[in-house]
Design an enzyme around this catalytic site. Sequence first.
Site, PDB file in Angstrom:
ATOM      1  N   ASN A  97     -43.748  26.411   1.519  1.00 43.85           N
ATOM      2  CA  ASN A  97     -43.546  25.215   2.328  1.00 43.85           C
ATOM      3  C   ASN A  97     -42.131  25.139   2.892  1.00 43.85           C
ATOM      4  O   ASN A  97     -41.928  24.704   4.034  1.00 43.85           O
ATOM      5  CB  ASN A  97     -43.856  23.960   1.516  1.00 43.85           C
ATOM      6  CG  ASN A  97     -45.340  23.663   1.468  1.00 43.85           C
ATOM      7  OD1 ASN A  97     -46.137  24.293   2.160  1.00 43.85           O
ATOM      8  ND2 ASN A  97     -45.739  22.719   0.633  1.00 43.85           N
ATOM      9  N   VAL A 126     -55.961  16.209  -3.080  1.00 45.65           N
ATOM     10  CA  VAL A 126     -56.154  17.550  -3.630  1.00 45.65           C
ATOM     11  C   VAL A 126     -57.342  17.592  -4.572  1.00 45.65           C
ATOM     12  O   VAL A 126     -58.175  18.501  -4.522  1.00 45.65           O
ATOM     13  CB  VAL A 126     -54.871  18.034  -4.345  1.00 45.65           C
ATOM     14  CG1 VAL A 126     -55.111  19.357  -5.069  1.00 45.65           C
ATOM     15  CG2 VAL A 126     -53.734  18.187  -3.343  1.00 45.65           C
ATOM     16  N   CYS A 166     -45.987  16.928   2.123  1.00 44.29           N
ATOM     17  CA  CYS A 166     -45.538  18.174   1.496  1.00 44.29           C
ATOM     18  C   CYS A 166     -44.132  18.605   1.908  1.00 44.29           C
ATOM     19  O   CYS A 166     -43.242  18.712   1.066  1.00 44.29           O
ATOM     20  CB  CYS A 166     -46.528  19.297   1.797  1.00 44.29           C
ATOM     21  SG  CYS A 166     -48.132  19.088   1.009  1.00 44.29           S
TER      22      CYS A 166
END
Length: 441
Positions: free
Chosen positions: A213, A11, A265
Amino acid sequence: MKIAVVGTGYVGLVSGACLAEFGHRVVCMDKLAERIDFLRQGSIPIYEPGLDDLVARNVEQGRLSFTTDLAEAMADARAIFVAVGTPSVRRGNGYADLSYVYQAAEEIAANLVQDYTVVIDKSTVPVGTARQVQRLIAKANPRAVFDMVSNPEFLREGAAISDFMRPDRVVVGSGSQRAFDVMREIYNPLYLNGTPIVETTLETAELIKYAANAFLAVKISFINEMANLCEAVGADVKPLAKAVGLDGRIGGKFLHPGPGYGGSCFPKDTLALLRIAQEHGSTSRLVEAAVEVNAAQKGRMIKKIRDALGGSEAGKTIGVLGLTFKPETDDLREAPALTILPALSEKGAALQVHDPQGMREAAKIMPECRYLDDPYAVATGADALILMTEWNQYRALDLQRLRELMAQPLFIDLRNVYEPVMMREAGFTYIGVGRLQGAIK
């Protein structure tokens, strides 16, 4: 604007390079001297299409640099992005390890000497973390003039640069209008392009990431359940998914059955959302079910492979195409292959595998596998060939050559890349996920 990015993992590095591409002057900081030296030499520690060129271009043009010195990174910076890791404390328990976040907060506090700075949490963290970071900084440095922002990332591995530069939306959580103004300046190119910007509270921004998510994970588990039902009743999941996805209220993305979701994730964030709900006296039954379905799906794939081999994999040679949880990444975290392949090996199967990017890491985790250079080497002498990850180079294989190389023409397609009729005509026994198996003998 001068921007500091704390953390040069996936990230942090992608975000820093993209912010530099926007025209900002970005300094990425990491405590790992080896990683910073690696980046300074022009090498990229992760695989992400286009990232090496993006980093090189912005370094050359003087907008992007790397350091191990936080004070250097923060000097004259108006914004500081915190992009450190938040791994699970223990696999499967839903608790995020926030020690790196809190350590970063304390070190940032010690170096906040400017008139006004915005501290931006880019890491995926449980609800309430930004408030805690804000308290830690204020306590450690009462004179600091700063605001806290939650700005969750929505980067898909394999498409991270596009996701950052052309996002569906940008979420900004804060309680300060001044902070919102700074964030608008940071993301000005996106404002000019008409990108939707959701401005909200810290807690809402943190929860949005988990909710998004979790919803996608539910969607994947739903279509996997429909695929299993299709097999039971003699239906075909491919036209079913297409028809359902054409409903504008639903959409076709993530309606692709397979061996279950993986990656950094979905597994972590669904469990974290359940943990957050439990700690606040709430429930999330749909997400609970999605997690259970995903775990069961991997077991179903093991049984599917075993049944296709006549009830036992002992003494069989199995070729495997793909190891990573999705194409265009080298990420093996929670990849279905890490559950499915060891189960086959333990029962006596000899595994020969290929993946364009994941073999080096896989060899550390699954040394029992034989790692080969191309798909056709994997097929040689195999009693079955399993397509585990839908890399583009597996989408147009020479079927005649494969059949000639294999001991048995058994193709188990866990991603439904190939059409059953085409595979039957090529002489294969084809097993897909939720496809009309009875029609392809």
